[in-house]
Design an enzyme around this catalytic site. Structure first.
Site, PDB file in Angstrom:
ATOM      1  N   ARG A 273      45.744  37.430  50.256  1.00 24.08           N
ATOM      2  CA  ARG A 273      45.262  36.322  49.430  1.00 24.08           C
ATOM      3  C   ARG A 273      43.828  36.576  48.975  1.00 24.08           C
ATOM      4  O   ARG A 273      43.435  36.173  47.868  1.00 24.08           O
ATOM      5  CB  ARG A 273      45.371  34.997  50.180  1.00 24.08           C
ATOM      6  CG  ARG A 273      45.124  33.768  49.311  1.00 24.08           C
ATOM      7  CD  ARG A 273      45.633  32.512  49.960  1.00 24.08           C
ATOM      8  NE  ARG A 273      47.078  32.459  50.006  1.00 24.08           N
ATOM      9  CZ  ARG A 273      47.847  32.015  49.002  1.00 24.08           C
ATOM     10  NH1 ARG A 273      47.293  31.600  47.869  1.00 24.08           N
ATOM     11  NH2 ARG A 273      49.148  31.986  49.144  1.00 24.08           N
TER      12      ARG A 273
ATOM     13  N   SER B 164      52.373  38.259  41.722  1.00 23.51           N
ATOM     14  CA  SER B 164      51.087  38.888  42.039  1.00 23.51           C
ATOM     15  C   SER B 164      51.105  39.482  43.445  1.00 23.51           C
ATOM     16  O   SER B 164      50.632  40.610  43.658  1.00 23.51           O
ATOM     17  CB  SER B 164      49.952  37.864  41.925  1.00 23.51           C
ATOM     18  OG  SER B 164      49.818  37.387  40.610  1.00 23.51           O
TER      19      SER B 164
ATOM     20  N   HIS C 139      44.229  38.873  46.134  1.00 24.17           N
ATOM     21  CA  HIS C 139      44.776  38.104  45.019  1.00 24.17           C
ATOM     22  C   HIS C 139      43.686  37.294  44.321  1.00 24.17           C
ATOM     23  O   HIS C 139      43.650  37.182  43.092  1.00 24.17           O
ATOM     24  CB  HIS C 139      45.876  37.171  45.546  1.00 24.17           C
ATOM     25  CG  HIS C 139      46.437  36.240  44.527  1.00 24.17           C
ATOM     26  ND1 HIS C 139      46.041  34.910  44.443  1.00 24.17           N
ATOM     27  CD2 HIS C 139      47.362  36.414  43.556  1.00 24.17           C
ATOM     28  CE1 HIS C 139      46.701  34.316  43.463  1.00 24.17           C
ATOM     29  NE2 HIS C 139      47.501  35.202  42.903  1.00 24.17           N
TER      30      HIS C 139
END
Length: 207
Positions: free
Chosen positions: A33, A10, A36
């Protein structure tokens, strides 16, 4: 695929698709993050990180300071096992029965009452707000009055009423913060920022 393989893949996809950005490596590890967690590339342009924020957050974690969240959702989303190596505890006051009584008697929100109750615990720690603009606005008031001194504010409230405005007020402070502009945010997003900081805090210098 194993969970770590999914996460790594990812991140590779995000890096390939994100395009150019101006974040340095530690900043990008946080923003990546966040993307994500949300699958939302708009955060690349919305996130704002105070110049002292990452260092302040890492130092607070390494020093074992408390992390306080405005929701239990944010609390459970934070990787407490990884924080335990530093002696860090994560606390949310929202279910404290005293909060319900204080909010009712004062005619205010539980989130705002929880900020007041947490005043003694905030010194030198990290305050994480992913839901309630009233909590962020109250925290800003206490800081301006010299009654609160967290090491870092993660201010990511979500919604249509005062979410964008509370974050705009945070941006006016010369104070370590990680936030974003606009209405988007959320408890899961706020937890992801803590998790990114925890990973950074666990790295040896030069890693």
């Amino acid at each position: 695929m194993k969970p770590e393989e999914i996460e790594s893949t990812s991140f590779d996809i995000i890096d390939a698709e994100v395009g150019n950005h101006d974040f340095n490596e530690p900043q990008w590890s946080i923003v990546r993050r966040m993307i994500h967690t949300t699958a939302d590339f708009e955060f690349k342009d919305m996130v704002r990180i105070h110049p002292r924020a990452i260092a302040a957050g890492m130092q607070a974690i390494r020093s074992g300071k408390m992390i306080i969240t405005d929701t239990n959702m944010a609390r459970v989303g934070i990787r407490s096992k990884e924080l335990a190596q530093f002696g860090v505890t994560v606390k949310c006051y929202m279910n404290d029965p005293r909060i319900h009584a204080k909010a009712q008697s004062n005619g205010t929100t539980r989130a705002k009452a929880a900020v007041d109750m947490a005043a003694d615990d905030k010194s030198g720690g990290i305050y994480v707000i992913g839901n309630a603009p009233t909590a962020l606005l109250r925290l800003i008031e206490l800081i301006n009055e010299g009654k609160a001194s967290p090491a870092l504010i993660i201010g990511l409230p979500v919604g249509f009423v005062n979410a964008a405005e509370s974050k705009a007020a945070l941006l006016e402070l010369d104070y370590p913060y990680i936030t974003n502009i606009g209405r988007k945010g959320g408890s899961n997003l706020a937890a992801s920022v803590v998790n990114a900081l925890t990973i950074l805090a666990g790295k040896a210098p030069g890693d």
